[in-house]
Scaffold this motif. Structure first.
Motif, PDB file in Angstrom:
ATOM      1  N   ASN A   1      40.491  51.279  54.877  1.00 37.70           N
ATOM      2  CA  ASN A   1      41.920  51.000  54.762  1.00 37.70           C
ATOM      3  C   ASN A   1      42.729  52.260  55.032  1.00 37.70           C
ATOM      4  O   ASN A   1      42.351  53.357  54.593  1.00 37.70           O
ATOM      5  CB  ASN A   1      42.262  50.485  53.360  1.00 37.70           C
ATOM      6  N   LEU A   2      43.822  52.072  55.741  1.00 44.06           N
ATOM      7  CA  LEU A   2      44.824  53.107  55.929  1.00 44.06           C
ATOM      8  C   LEU A   2      46.075  52.667  55.188  1.00 44.06           C
ATOM      9  O   LEU A   2      46.549  51.538  55.366  1.00 44.06           O
ATOM     10  CB  LEU A   2      45.134  53.303  57.408  1.00 44.06           C
ATOM     11  N   ALA A   3      46.606  53.546  54.336  1.00 43.91           N
ATOM     12  CA  ALA A   3      47.815  53.230  53.577  1.00 43.91           C
ATOM     13  C   ALA A   3      48.846  54.331  53.808  1.00 43.91           C
ATOM     14  O   ALA A   3      48.537  55.516  53.664  1.00 43.91           O
ATOM     15  CB  ALA A   3      47.503  53.104  52.093  1.00 43.91           C
ATOM     16  N   ILE A   4      50.053  53.924  54.162  1.00 42.81           N
ATOM     17  CA  ILE A   4      51.170  54.849  54.350  1.00 42.81           C
ATOM     18  C   ILE A   4      52.306  54.370  53.450  1.00 42.81           C
ATOM     19  O   ILE A   4      52.662  53.189  53.462  1.00 42.81           O
ATOM     20  CB  ILE A   4      51.636  54.887  55.812  1.00 42.81           C
ATOM     21  N   GLU A   5      52.866  55.297  52.676  1.00 42.16           N
ATOM     22  CA  GLU A   5      53.850  54.877  51.682  1.00 42.16           C
ATOM     23  C   GLU A   5      54.967  55.916  51.558  1.00 42.16           C
ATOM     24  O   GLU A   5      54.703  57.119  51.535  1.00 42.16           O
ATOM     25  CB  GLU A   5      53.150  54.690  50.333  1.00 42.16           C
ATOM     26  N   TYR A   6      56.193  55.417  51.493  1.00 41.04           N
ATOM     27  CA  TYR A   6      57.344  56.274  51.204  1.00 41.04           C
ATOM     28  C   TYR A   6      57.856  55.912  49.817  1.00 41.04           C
ATOM     29  O   TYR A   6      58.140  54.748  49.524  1.00 41.04           O
ATOM     30  CB  TYR A   6      58.453  56.072  52.234  1.00 41.04           C
ATOM     31  N   ASN A   7      57.936  56.927  48.930  1.00 32.78           N
ATOM     32  CA  ASN A   7      58.424  56.721  47.574  1.00 32.78           C
ATOM     33  C   ASN A   7      59.797  57.357  47.434  1.00 32.78           C
ATOM     34  O   ASN A   7      59.953  58.575  47.618  1.00 32.78           O
ATOM     35  CB  ASN A   7      57.462  57.358  46.566  1.00 32.78           C
ATOM     36  N   LEU A   8      60.782  56.542  47.112  1.00 40.25           N
ATOM     37  CA  LEU A   8      62.147  57.011  46.949  1.00 40.25           C
ATOM     38  C   LEU A   8      62.422  57.334  45.487  1.00 40.25           C
ATOM     39  O   LEU A   8      62.221  56.495  44.604  1.00 40.25           O
ATOM     40  CB  LEU A   8      63.136  55.944  47.429  1.00 40.25           C
ATOM     41  N   LEU A   9      62.865  58.562  45.223  1.00 34.47           N
ATOM     42  CA  LEU A   9      63.341  58.973  43.907  1.00 34.47           C
ATOM     43  C   LEU A   9      64.631  59.755  44.135  1.00 34.47           C
ATOM     44  O   LEU A   9      64.598  60.872  44.647  1.00 34.47           O
ATOM     45  CB  LEU A   9      62.313  59.867  43.200  1.00 34.47           C
ATOM     46  N   SER A  10      65.752  59.155  43.786  1.00 30.94           N
ATOM     47  CA  SER A  10      67.013  59.847  44.021  1.00 30.94           C
ATOM     48  C   SER A  10      67.174  61.007  43.045  1.00 30.94           C
ATOM     49  O   SER A  10      66.492  61.083  42.026  1.00 30.94           O
ATOM     50  CB  SER A  10      68.188  58.873  43.889  1.00 30.94           C
ATOM     51  N   GLN A  11      68.097  61.903  43.361  1.00 37.96           N
ATOM     52  CA  GLN A  11      68.274  63.109  42.558  1.00 37.96           C
ATOM     53  C   GLN A  11      68.601  62.788  41.105  1.00 37.96           C
ATOM     54  O   GLN A  11      68.093  63.421  40.188  1.00 37.96           O
ATOM     55  CB  GLN A  11      69.377  63.975  43.169  1.00 37.96           C
ATOM     56  N   ASN A  12      69.440  61.778  40.882  1.00 44.29           N
ATOM     57  CA  ASN A  12      69.839  61.438  39.514  1.00 44.29           C
ATOM     58  C   ASN A  12      69.012  60.306  38.924  1.00 44.29           C
ATOM     59  O   ASN A  12      69.341  59.769  37.866  1.00 44.29           O
ATOM     60  CB  ASN A  12      71.320  61.053  39.473  1.00 44.29           C
TER      61      ASN A  12
ATOM     62  N   PHE B   1      49.969  48.944  54.967  1.00 47.65           N
ATOM     63  CA  PHE B   1      48.517  49.063  54.833  1.00 47.65           C
ATOM     64  C   PHE B   1      47.852  48.386  56.030  1.00 47.65           C
ATOM     65  O   PHE B   1      48.343  47.361  56.523  1.00 47.65           O
ATOM     66  CB  PHE B   1      47.997  48.385  53.558  1.00 47.65           C
ATOM     67  N   LYS B   2      46.727  48.934  56.447  1.00 45.27           N
ATOM     68  CA  LYS B   2      45.970  48.368  57.566  1.00 45.27           C
ATOM     69  C   LYS B   2      44.485  48.406  57.224  1.00 45.27           C
ATOM     70  O   LYS B   2      43.961  49.432  56.791  1.00 45.27           O
ATOM     71  CB  LYS B   2      46.238  49.185  58.835  1.00 45.27           C
ATOM     72  N   ALA B   3      43.800  47.271  57.416  1.00 45.84           N
ATOM     73  CA  ALA B   3      42.372  47.171  57.124  1.00 45.84           C
ATOM     74  C   ALA B   3      41.549  47.308  58.395  1.00 45.84           C
ATOM     75  O   ALA B   3      41.976  46.881  59.479  1.00 45.84           O
ATOM     76  CB  ALA B   3      42.065  45.838  56.439  1.00 45.84           C
ATOM     77  N   PHE B   4      40.357  47.897  58.255  1.00 45.14           N
ATOM     78  CA  PHE B   4      39.416  48.040  59.361  1.00 45.14           C
ATOM     79  C   PHE B   4      38.024  47.621  58.857  1.00 45.14           C
ATOM     80  O   PHE B   4      37.564  48.116  57.832  1.00 45.14           O
ATOM     81  CB  PHE B   4      39.353  49.491  59.854  1.00 45.14           C
ATOM     82  N   SER B   5      37.396  46.719  59.570  1.00 42.32           N
ATOM     83  CA  SER B   5      36.064  46.259  59.187  1.00 42.32           C
ATOM     84  C   SER B   5      35.361  45.712  60.416  1.00 42.32           C
ATOM     85  O   SER B   5      35.998  45.457  61.453  1.00 42.32           O
ATOM     86  CB  SER B   5      36.164  45.180  58.100  1.00 42.32           C
ATOM     87  N   PRO B   6      34.033  45.533  60.348  1.00 42.13           N
ATOM     88  CA  PRO B   6      33.324  44.962  61.499  1.00 42.13           C
ATOM     89  C   PRO B   6      33.901  43.591  61.865  1.00 42.13           C
ATOM     90  O   PRO B   6      34.346  42.837  60.996  1.00 42.13           O
ATOM     91  CB  PRO B   6      31.878  44.843  60.992  1.00 42.13           C
ATOM     92  N   ASN B   7      33.902  43.302  63.133  1.00 38.01           N
ATOM     93  CA  ASN B   7      34.445  42.025  63.617  1.00 38.01           C
ATOM     94  C   ASN B   7      35.893  41.830  63.144  1.00 38.01           C
ATOM     95  O   ASN B   7      36.284  40.745  62.687  1.00 38.01           O
ATOM     96  CB  ASN B   7      33.578  40.854  63.145  1.00 38.01           C
ATOM     97  N   ALA B   8      36.661  42.915  63.231  1.00 32.78           N
ATOM     98  CA  ALA B   8      38.048  42.880  62.764  1.00 32.78           C
ATOM     99  C   ALA B   8      38.854  41.839  63.519  1.00 32.78           C
ATOM    100  O   ALA B   8      38.672  41.618  64.719  1.00 32.78           O
ATOM    101  CB  ALA B   8      38.676  44.256  62.919  1.00 32.78           C
ATOM    102  N   LYS B   9      39.751  41.175  62.790  1.00 32.50           N
ATOM    103  CA  LYS B   9      40.632  40.175  63.370  1.00 32.50           C
ATOM    104  C   LYS B   9      42.080  40.640  63.210  1.00 32.50           C
ATOM    105  O   LYS B   9      42.386  41.528  62.440  1.00 32.50           O
ATOM    106  CB  LYS B   9      40.427  38.832  62.668  1.00 32.50           C
ATOM    107  N   LYS B  10      42.953  39.997  63.973  1.00 32.78           N
ATOM    108  CA  LYS B  10      44.366  40.323  63.855  1.00 32.78           C
ATOM    109  C   LYS B  10      44.913  39.855  62.504  1.00 32.78           C
ATOM    110  O   LYS B  10      44.244  39.162  61.755  1.00 32.78           O
ATOM    111  CB  LYS B  10      45.150  39.687  64.995  1.00 32.78           C
TER     112      LYS B  10
ATOM    113  N   THR C   1      41.763  42.763  54.101  1.00 34.29           N
ATOM    114  CA  THR C   1      40.698  42.914  53.109  1.00 34.29           C
ATOM    115  C   THR C   1      40.700  44.348  52.597  1.00 34.29           C
ATOM    116  O   THR C   1      40.752  45.297  53.374  1.00 34.29           O
ATOM    117  CB  THR C   1      39.314  42.588  53.699  1.00 34.29           C
ATOM    118  N   ALA C   2      40.659  44.481  51.283  1.00 36.94           N
ATOM    119  CA  ALA C   2      40.571  45.794  50.638  1.00 36.94           C
ATOM    120  C   ALA C   2      39.466  45.692  49.591  1.00 36.94           C
ATOM    121  O   ALA C   2      39.721  45.390  48.422  1.00 36.94           O
ATOM    122  CB  ALA C   2      41.900  46.183  50.008  1.00 36.94           C
ATOM    123  N   GLU C   3      38.216  45.923  50.020  1.00 36.86           N
ATOM    124  CA  GLU C   3      37.069  45.746  49.129  1.00 36.86           C
ATOM    125  C   GLU C   3      37.073  46.753  47.984  1.00 36.86           C
ATOM    126  O   GLU C   3      36.413  46.546  46.970  1.00 36.86           O
ATOM    127  CB  GLU C   3      35.763  45.843  49.919  1.00 36.86           C
ATOM    128  N   VAL C   4      37.792  47.857  48.139  1.00 39.33           N
ATOM    129  CA  VAL C   4      37.910  48.839  47.060  1.00 39.33           C
ATOM    130  C   VAL C   4      39.311  48.771  46.466  1.00 39.33           C
ATOM    131  O   VAL C   4      39.763  49.700  45.809  1.00 39.33           O
ATOM    132  CB  VAL C   4      37.604  50.263  47.568  1.00 39.33           C
TER     133      VAL C   4
END
Length: 730
Positions: free
Chosen positions: A416-427, A437-446, A476-479
């Motif tokens: 799995n590839l996960a990319i995340e932006y967390n917003l926390l304003s100053q106040n 998130f993007k999953a990668f596994s054998p016989n991957a499907k769209k 799929t995220a087996e972990v």
């Protein structure tokens, strides 16, 4: 449409989040101690007399418009090895101090307590927390996301509490080896917090708006060092364990099993801000059992991680996503199979960059035919004032995959590839997430990705937010923990508080929330809930809430509404119902405390459901706390065209009862006995633990576990374990 709008909102808020820290000009100047400091709760050393005094705390609760009514004084100093802190807490009202027990990492809202918050990188996001209740029970945790605290972190430090008729004093020494900070930095963030339950006042030295916790690092003051903090010398700790045990599985009629084991953890300070953790043949037999749940849900229940190795610095990995949408969930590691060894590197590279790398190796078992390797890499970059961008890579690999007999049930890998932006304003008013998130596994499907986000605005009166999720059919995220896939979700909410001029009521107000699930392309609605509540917050901190709800469910797959009878409602069937409920939590100042929660209304197939929850507790403070939890669900099915005949005119009663006793003989010797009766899964569980902390972070555990059938009380299995650990600084 809402994806584009939410993304634009994030960009707008991020651009305008640059500003000076709110309490940056509130400064505590710390100087090297002018005499040795003895940790005994008696403030009579010259080093304390010469230290700066922090006093005149601000009230946070019940209101944040004045100075605190109870006086609190704090001082800090240091030497080559330790950071020293002392709180002097004066009384406003007569009477005993209010504490739950002497147990470590106590419940904040049920104890008179002091807390220290340290932002060692001055990034307003990550830090350390230390504290004590009025009887000396310790509190320590890692801070993340600006105000969250993970109390699973443990390290070496010492403290002492002394009290008399007019005050109580908490004094502590925190080794620099325990902290993580960048060499040469002379400006940290700091705040001091006190909760006094007799006056129901929560206060802090640097002012914090009442809608935020005092742990909010966005409102921390500045800690100014007279010289750079000492650099810790050799920082290597080894924590070996040895255990012996006996167990027997009567269910499977197996012979008695005698067990002996050894292993160790190690902690290596690579730098003053980066740590290496190692584990070899780890054992988690001392971990407290899960609190069971009555399961009337269509999806897998969530049980939190409790193993300490995975929890320390765990926010780098486990904080991706939401609770029901996690690409990584460490509890999947070592599931039904032993962990052989593992390593983790985590910490700060500099003020802006954090890194986490973990690799775990599991072995074979009866349930898992092949060894597996789990690898995780997380990288986080702070942007703007307090926000951050994070990337995580997860790999689960089956070792020697060619030898797997049934390759249809076991994948060679899942990534799995996960990319995340967390917003926390100053106040701290604006918070949110935007993730992919993007999953990668054998016989991957769209259609194997996730796009989700949320935005939340909070001020003293108004709370409003919006969340959306879009999860692919082949994700799929087996972990991970992803109980449902192939859906779209939108979830707007709004709440408002009124502050009346009342001696008894602090605030009250409504909350409205809509939750809608659709097929992934949003062409068909499959589920929704319309929820409205009204909550009253009393000045004594007891609360009352009433609510009503309407639910609609379109079943995409067969479902057993009892999760017990083995009889299923058909796919493509529609279900609607209304329900209402009442929740009340008593004030924590009383020795006798209780909470009640109720729900009555419709259910699947025009059935009815009654739920009654309750908890009653009594404490003989500070040594004994007794609680009784009970959960009762009554399901009543009549006649309905889609109802299987096996359920017509059937009633089901599910009980989950859990008496518990906690005895804290001292703040180093603890006894817990916990029983759980659950007739839905036909089990009675008994878990008894004795823990002796004979030295800082070093323990002796005696753990006994028993499982019985709830109907016959016939023994299913039982185990007894004696475990010894020792923290050894090299």
């Amino acid at each position: 449409m809402f994806k584009t709008s939410l993304t634009a909102t994030f960009l707008f808020l991020s651009i305008f989040s640059f500003a000076q820290k709110k309490n940056d000009k509130v400064e505590y100047h710390i100087h090297r101690a002018t005499s040795p400091i003895k940790i005994d709760g008696v403030v009579n050393e010259k080093g304390w007399a010469d230290a700066q005094l922090a006093t005149d705390f601000y009230q946070v609760l019940p209101m944040d418009t004045s100075y605190a009514k109870v006086r609190t004084d704090v001082k800090m100093t240091y030497d080559d090895k330790n950071l020293y802190v002392v709180f002097t807490n004066y009384d406003k009202l007569p009477g005993p101090y209010m504490v739950e027990s002497l147990k470590r990492d106590f419940n904040f809202g049920k104890n008179d307590n002091d807390l220290l918050f340290l932002d060692t990188f001055n990034d307003q996001t990550n830090g350390f927390s230390f504290g004590s209740n009025a009887m000396g029970a310790q509190w320590d945790g890692l801070m993340f996301n600006g105000s969250n605290i993970s109390l699973t972190w443990e390290n070496k430090w010492v403290s002492e509490v002394k009290y008399d008729d007019e005050k109580w004093v908490w004094e502590c020494a925190i080794p620099f080896k325990t902290l993580r900070y960048k060499k040469g930095i002379t400006r940290w963030g700091v705040n001091f917090s006190r909760l006094d339950l007799k006056t129901t006042e929560k206060s802090s030295w640097a002012p914090v708006p009442r809608q935020f916790p005092t742990a909010s690092l966005a409102y921390a003051a500045s800690l100014i060092w007279d010289e750079a903090p000492p650099t810790a010398t050799s920082n290597i700790s080894v924590i070996p364990y040895i255990l012996g045990g006996i167990s027997r599985n009567q269910d499977k009629k197996l012979p008695t099993n005698y067990r002996g084991d050894i292993g160790f953890d190690a902690k290596v300070g690579l730098t003053s801000s980066l740590n290496l953790d190692l584990t070899v043949n780890p054992d988690f037999s001392q971990v407290e059992v899960d609190q069971q749940q009555t399961n009337l849900d269509r999806f897998e229940l969530f049980f939190p991680e409790r193993r300490q190795f995975f929890l320390e610095n765990g926010d780098l990995f486990s904080n991706f996503g939401y609770q029901n949408l996690r690409p990584f969930f460490s509890r999947r590691i070592g599931l039904n199979t032993p962990i052989k060894f593992g390593a983790r590197v985590s910490g700060k590279l500099n003020k802006d960059w954090r890194i986490g790398i973990m690799d775990m190796q599991t072995g074979k078992s009866d349930a898992v035919s092949n060894a597996q390797n789990f690898g995780v890499i997380a990288l986080q970059r702070q942007v703007f004032a307090r926000s951050n961008i994070a990337v995580m890579l997860i790999n689960k690999q089956t070792i020697d995959y060619q030898s797997v007999a049934d390759k249809k049930t076991v994948n060679e890998y899942n990534r799995n590839l996960a990319i995340e932006y967390n917003l926390l304003s100053q106040n701290n008013a604006w918070t949110g997430k935007l993730m992919y998130f993007k999953a990668f596994s054998p016989n991957a499907k769209k259609d194997d990705g996730v796009f989700a986000g949320n935005i939340l605005y909070t001020n003293k009166r108004l709370t409003t937010g919006f969340e959306f999720e879009n999860v692919g059919n082949n994700y799929t995220a087996e972990v991970g923990y992803v109980p449902r896939i192939n859906y779209g979700k939108i979830n707007p909410q709004v709440g408002y508080l009124f502050f009346p001029k009342s001696k008894n009521i602090l605030s009250h107000g409504p909350t409205a929330m809509l939750t809608h699930y659709f097929t992934k392309d949003f062409s068909q609605e499959t589920e929704n809930e319309k929820f409205i509540s009204y909550r009253i917050n009393f000045r004594k901190t007891n609360t009352l809430m009433a609510w009503v709800a309407h639910n609609y469910v379109y079943l995409l797959r067969p479902f057993d509404p009892t999760n017990f009878a083995g009889v299923f409602l058909p796919r493509n069937s529609e279900h609607k119902w209304n329900s209402f409920g009442l929740d009340y939590t008593s004030k924590p100042q009383s020795l006798l405390t209780y909470l009640v929660s109720s729900r009555y209304g419709g259910y699947y197939a025009n059935g009815t459901r009654l739920r009654l929850n309750g908890e009653v507790g009594y404490r003989f403070q500070p040594y004994v706390a007794i609680t009784m939890n009970a959960n009762y669900n009554h399901l009543d099915f009549k006649s309905d065209p889609i109802l299987p005949k096996e359920l017509v005119n059937k009633q089901y009663n599910f009980w989950l009862v859990g008496p518990r006793i906690d005895v804290t003989f001292t703040n180093k010797l603890f006894f817990t006995n916990f029983i759980q009766f659950n007739n839905q899964n036909k089990n009675v569980n008994l878990n008894t633990r004795l823990q002796w902390r004979y030295s800082p972070a070093s323990d002796l555990f005696l753990v006994y576990t028993d499982n019985y059938y709830s109907d016959t009380f016939q023994v299913r299995n039982r185990a007894l374990v004696l475990k010894f650990t020792y923290w050894w600084n090299i």
